[in-house]
Design a protein around this motif. Structure first.
Motif, short mmCIF file in Angstrom:
data_model
loop_
_atom_site.label_atom_id
_atom_site.label_comp_id
_atom_site.label_asym_id
_atom_site.label_seq_id
_atom_site.Cartn_x
_atom_site.Cartn_y
_atom_site.Cartn_z
N LYS A 41 5.05 8.35 -4.43
CA LYS A 41 3.61 8.05 -4.44
C LYS A 41 3.00 7.91 -5.83
O LYS A 41 2.02 7.18 -6.02
CB LYS A 41 2.84 9.10 -3.63
CG LYS A 41 2.91 10.51 -4.19
CD LYS A 41 2.16 11.49 -3.30
CE LYS A 41 2.27 12.91 -3.84
NZ LYS A 41 1.56 13.88 -2.96
N ASP A 42 3.58 8.58 -6.84
CA ASP A 42 2.95 8.58 -8.17
C ASP A 42 3.78 7.88 -9.25
O ASP A 42 3.54 8.09 -10.44
CB ASP A 42 2.68 10.02 -8.62
CG ASP A 42 1.68 10.73 -7.72
OD1 ASP A 42 0.71 10.08 -7.30
OD2 ASP A 42 1.89 11.93 -7.43
N SER A 62 8.37 3.00 0.76
CA SER A 62 8.25 3.14 -0.70
C SER A 62 7.42 2.00 -1.31
O SER A 62 7.23 1.96 -2.52
CB SER A 62 9.64 3.15 -1.34
OG SER A 62 10.30 1.91 -1.11
N LYS A 105 7.78 8.83 0.92
CA LYS A 105 6.37 8.67 0.52
C LYS A 105 5.94 9.71 -0.50
O LYS A 105 5.27 9.38 -1.49
CB LYS A 105 5.48 8.74 1.76
CG LYS A 105 5.55 7.48 2.63
CD LYS A 105 4.60 7.57 3.82
CE LYS A 105 4.58 6.26 4.59
NZ LYS A 105 3.68 6.31 5.77
N ASP A 106 6.36 10.96 -0.29
CA ASP A 106 6.00 12.02 -1.25
C ASP A 106 6.66 11.81 -2.60
O ASP A 106 6.06 12.08 -3.65
CB ASP A 106 6.41 13.39 -0.69
CG ASP A 106 5.52 13.85 0.45
OD1 ASP A 106 4.47 13.22 0.68
OD2 ASP A 106 5.90 14.83 1.14
#
Length: 307
Positions: free
Chosen positions: A194-195, A271, A190-191
């Motif tokens: 995320k972008d 994801s 997730k980290d």
């Protein structure tokens, strides 16, 4: 003028050992072509020993020695020029791993390199990922083994993150993966994603290859997240015997395929990936290409052939 060379790779995993013999076709003015000549798989489940007792058993050791002798002879009769043998998490964690490597070398002439998760991910990334890496989408490469799973993230053609986790099919079968490990994987995915916008997953490993084959799709088409989820639930609802008799799965595949799908399914969920491509690549393919292109320092061997 056309020139055909043969290289080989031995992948000693936690669930099975594989010998891949690859034709390398060189023609002036054209891109080198890598074509699989043969693939031999021996279901020696080293992880069952290493993860539960901490060492490789005498029986498994002898099966490894016999397999390496057979692999060496097969490479020789196939006129393989160069090869490398790599061992991953089971041999990394076995207390007697180094001792067995030495004994196998004396008995068979095959020198085994025990590699860490980072190098394993580098080797896999050197295989046929170019098509996906150079796409407009970001890519998360997921390789699920018996003892560990490797995750590598690419964005705009560049590798931006890579991580290995001690979560694999054989460990899961033996109930050896704590919830904290799942939480670490979820947080990392997730980290890391995320972008980066739209993401596709590329999966490798025998279990996702089998699911893809069962789907009947052509190689350039992906599986959807919903399809992977459906297959996971379907297989989980069947007994071990039914997976063998009804679906025709090998006995050593019929149990590990469920925990493997759990990992792939979770990776896609965390994801937000809608598709997973399965290009049939792995450690073995990566070893051959890494030897050929010499971009990763590898301790490969040569076979003296009579011309």
């Amino acid at each position: 003028m056309l020139k055909i060379r043969k290289y080989a790779a031995i992948d000693i995993g936690s669930n099975a050992m594989r010998l891949l013999i690859m034709n390398i076709i060189e023609e002036k003015g054209k891109e080198t072509v890598f074509s699989k000549s043969s693939l031999i798989r021996v279901p020696v489940r080293l992880g069952q020993d290493a993860f539960t007792t901490g060492e490789i058993s005498e029986e498994s050791k002898q099966r490894m020695i016999d397999s390496m002798k057979a692999f060496y002879l097969l490479m020789k009769v196939n006129k393989v020029e160069r090869f490398m043998a790599c061992a991953t998490s089971a041999m990394r964690e076995a207390e007697n791993g180094t001792e067995i490597v030495e004994e196998i070398y004396k008995e068979s002439g095959v020198k085994i390199s025990i590699i860490d998760g980072k190098k394993e991910a580098m080797i896999i990334a050197s295989s046929d990922l170019k098509h996906f890496i150079n796409s407009s989408s970001s890519v998360m490469y997921v390789d699920v083994g018996g003892g560990s799973s490797e995750f590598t993230l690419f964005s705009k053609g560049q590798q931006i993150a890579s991580q290995s986790f001690r979560n694999g099919t054989v460990r899961l079968l033996n109930d050896m993966v704590k919830k904290s490990v799942w939480d670490e994987i979820e947080k990392w995915i997730k980290d890391s994603t995320k972008d980066i916008g739209e993401l596709i997953v590329v999966g490798s490993g025998g279990n996702i290859n089998k699911i893809f084959k069962m789907s009947g799709k052509t190689q350039d088409k992906p599986l959807t997240y919903s399809y992977v989820t459906q297959q996971y639930n379907k297989l989980k609802a069947m007994t071990y015997d039914e997976r063998i008799s009804t679906l025709g799965l090998n006995p050593d595949r019929a149990d590990v395929i469920i925990p493997a799908l759990r990992i792939y399914n979770s990776a896609m969920k965390w994801s937000n990936a809608k598709h997973i491509y399965v290009p049939k690549i792995g450690v073995s393919d990566g070893i051959v290409k890494a030897i050929y292109y010499n971009k990763i320092p590898l301790d490969y061997q040569t076979i003296n052939l009579i011309k």
